[in-house]
Write a protein that holds these residues in place. Structure first.
Motif, PDB file in Angstrom:
ATOM      1  N   UNK A  34       0.696  -1.163   0.039  1.00 28.06           N
ATOM      2  CA  UNK A  34       0.159   0.067   0.077  1.00 28.06           C
ATOM      3  C   UNK A  34       0.873   1.234   0.068  1.00 28.06           C
ATOM      4  N   UNK A  35       1.939   1.187   0.728  1.00 26.89           N
ATOM      5  CA  UNK A  35       2.850   2.333   0.663  1.00 26.89           C
ATOM      6  C   UNK A  35       3.488   2.508  -0.609  1.00 26.89           C
ATOM      7  N   UNK A  36       3.987   1.530  -1.148  1.00 22.28           N
ATOM      8  CA  UNK A  36       4.417   1.498  -2.715  1.00 22.28           C
ATOM      9  C   UNK A  36       3.473   2.376  -3.497  1.00 22.28           C
ATOM     10  N   UNK A  37       2.237   1.738  -3.576  1.00 20.60           N
ATOM     11  CA  UNK A  37       1.235   2.208  -4.550  1.00 20.60           C
ATOM     12  C   UNK A  37       0.794   3.810  -4.105  1.00 20.60           C
ATOM     13  N   UNK A  38       1.111   4.118  -2.926  1.00 22.45           N
ATOM     14  CA  UNK A  38       0.775   5.445  -2.386  1.00 22.45           C
ATOM     15  C   UNK A  38       2.033   6.672  -2.860  1.00 22.45           C
ATOM     16  N   UNK A  39       2.989   5.975  -2.790  1.00 23.01           N
ATOM     17  CA  UNK A  39       4.159   6.807  -3.507  1.00 23.01           C
ATOM     18  C   UNK A  39       4.178   7.024  -5.030  1.00 23.01           C
ATOM     19  N   UNK A  40       3.677   5.779  -5.528  1.00 19.39           N
ATOM     20  CA  UNK A  40       3.462   6.124  -7.099  1.00 19.39           C
ATOM     21  C   UNK A  40       2.259   7.065  -7.372  1.00 19.39           C
ATOM     22  N   UNK A  41       1.406   7.012  -6.583  1.00 19.47           N
ATOM     23  CA  UNK A  41      -0.040   7.811  -7.001  1.00 19.47           C
ATOM     24  C   UNK A  41       0.312   9.217  -6.362  1.00 19.47           C
ATOM     25  N   UNK A  42       0.818   9.533  -5.259  1.00 21.99           N
ATOM     26  CA  UNK A  42       1.151  10.756  -4.866  1.00 21.99           C
ATOM     27  C   UNK A  42       2.277  11.549  -5.228  1.00 21.99           C
ATOM     28  N   UNK A  43       3.231  10.756  -5.624  1.00 20.92           N
ATOM     29  CA  UNK A  43       4.434  11.569  -5.779  1.00 20.92           C
ATOM     30  C   UNK A  43       4.599  11.445  -7.415  1.00 20.92           C
ATOM     31  N   UNK A  44       3.999  10.643  -8.061  1.00 18.73           N
ATOM     32  CA  UNK A  44       4.062  10.512  -9.330  1.00 18.73           C
ATOM     33  C   UNK A  44       5.215  10.022 -10.110  1.00 18.73           C
ATOM     34  N   UNK A  45       5.979   9.041  -9.514  1.00 17.70           N
ATOM     35  CA  UNK A  45       7.309   8.432  -9.747  1.00 17.70           C
ATOM     36  C   UNK A  45       6.914   6.992  -9.780  1.00 17.70           C
ATOM     37  N   UNK A  70      13.159  -3.825  -8.102  1.00 15.76           N
ATOM     38  CA  UNK A  70      13.363  -4.259  -6.930  1.00 15.76           C
ATOM     39  C   UNK A  70      12.422  -3.534  -5.767  1.00 15.76           C
ATOM     40  N   UNK A  71      11.694  -2.402  -6.312  1.00 13.69           N
ATOM     41  CA  UNK A  71      10.781  -1.843  -5.508  1.00 13.69           C
ATOM     42  C   UNK A  71      11.467  -1.342  -4.092  1.00 13.69           C
ATOM     43  N   UNK A  72      12.707  -1.061  -4.507  1.00 13.27           N
ATOM     44  CA  UNK A  72      13.726  -0.435  -3.165  1.00 13.27           C
ATOM     45  C   UNK A  72      14.044   1.071  -3.540  1.00 13.27           C
ATOM     46  N   UNK A  73      13.860   1.624  -4.725  1.00 15.13           N
ATOM     47  CA  UNK A  73      14.067   3.048  -5.134  1.00 15.13           C
ATOM     48  C   UNK A  73      13.071   3.561  -5.964  1.00 15.13           C
ATOM     49  N   UNK A  74      12.878   4.761  -5.634  1.00 12.25           N
ATOM     50  CA  UNK A  74      12.010   5.837  -6.636  1.00 12.25           C
ATOM     51  C   UNK A  74      12.506   6.191  -7.567  1.00 12.25           C
ATOM     52  N   UNK A  75      12.169   6.003  -8.923  1.00 12.26           N
ATOM     53  CA  UNK A  75      12.624   6.610 -10.109  1.00 12.26           C
ATOM     54  C   UNK A  75      12.136   7.551 -10.727  1.00 12.26           C
ATOM     55  N   UNK A  76      12.253   8.397 -11.471  1.00 11.19           N
ATOM     56  CA  UNK A  76      11.666   9.250 -12.494  1.00 11.19           C
ATOM     57  C   UNK A  76      11.797   8.914 -14.024  1.00 11.19           C
ATOM     58  N   UNK A  77      10.612   9.071 -14.561  1.00 16.64           N
ATOM     59  CA  UNK A  77      10.817   8.666 -15.985  1.00 16.64           C
ATOM     60  C   UNK A  77      11.230   9.684 -16.969  1.00 16.64           C
TER      61      UNK A  77
END
Length: 80
Positions: free
Chosen positions: A6-17, A22-29
């Motif tokens: 749920x935290x991973x999904x929130x990060x993708x939804x709210x931060x838009x990254x 590996x689901x261990x780093x947030x990356x920009x497109x």
């Protein structure tokens, strides 16, 4: 309390990254490493990526015979 997924999904939804595979780093497109070349800024603070894939903040110096750094990126800025 949120689960890890749920935290991973929130990060993708709210931060838009996105998360890496590996689901261990947030990356920009829309932000990529730039290969080191003759136009790489020297003696100024940048992000540097080494041959081993580890990134650090530092300044690039072009010393003949030393090719540890492969890519660089400008530092992010705060929005006004």
């Amino acid at each position: 309390m949120d689960t890890k997924d749920e935290e991973f999904k929130r990060i993708e939804r709210e931060i838009k990254y996105k998360l890496d595979s590996t689901m261990s780093a947030v990356v920009a497109d829309d932000y990529y490493w730039i290969p080191i070349d003759k136009n790489t800024p020297k003696y100024m603070k940048v992000l540097l990526l080494g041959r081993s894939g580890v990134a650090t903040m530092g300044h690039y110096e072009n010393h003949p015979g030393t090719q540890f750094w492969t890519h660089w990126a400008p530092l992010p800025r705060k929005q006004p």
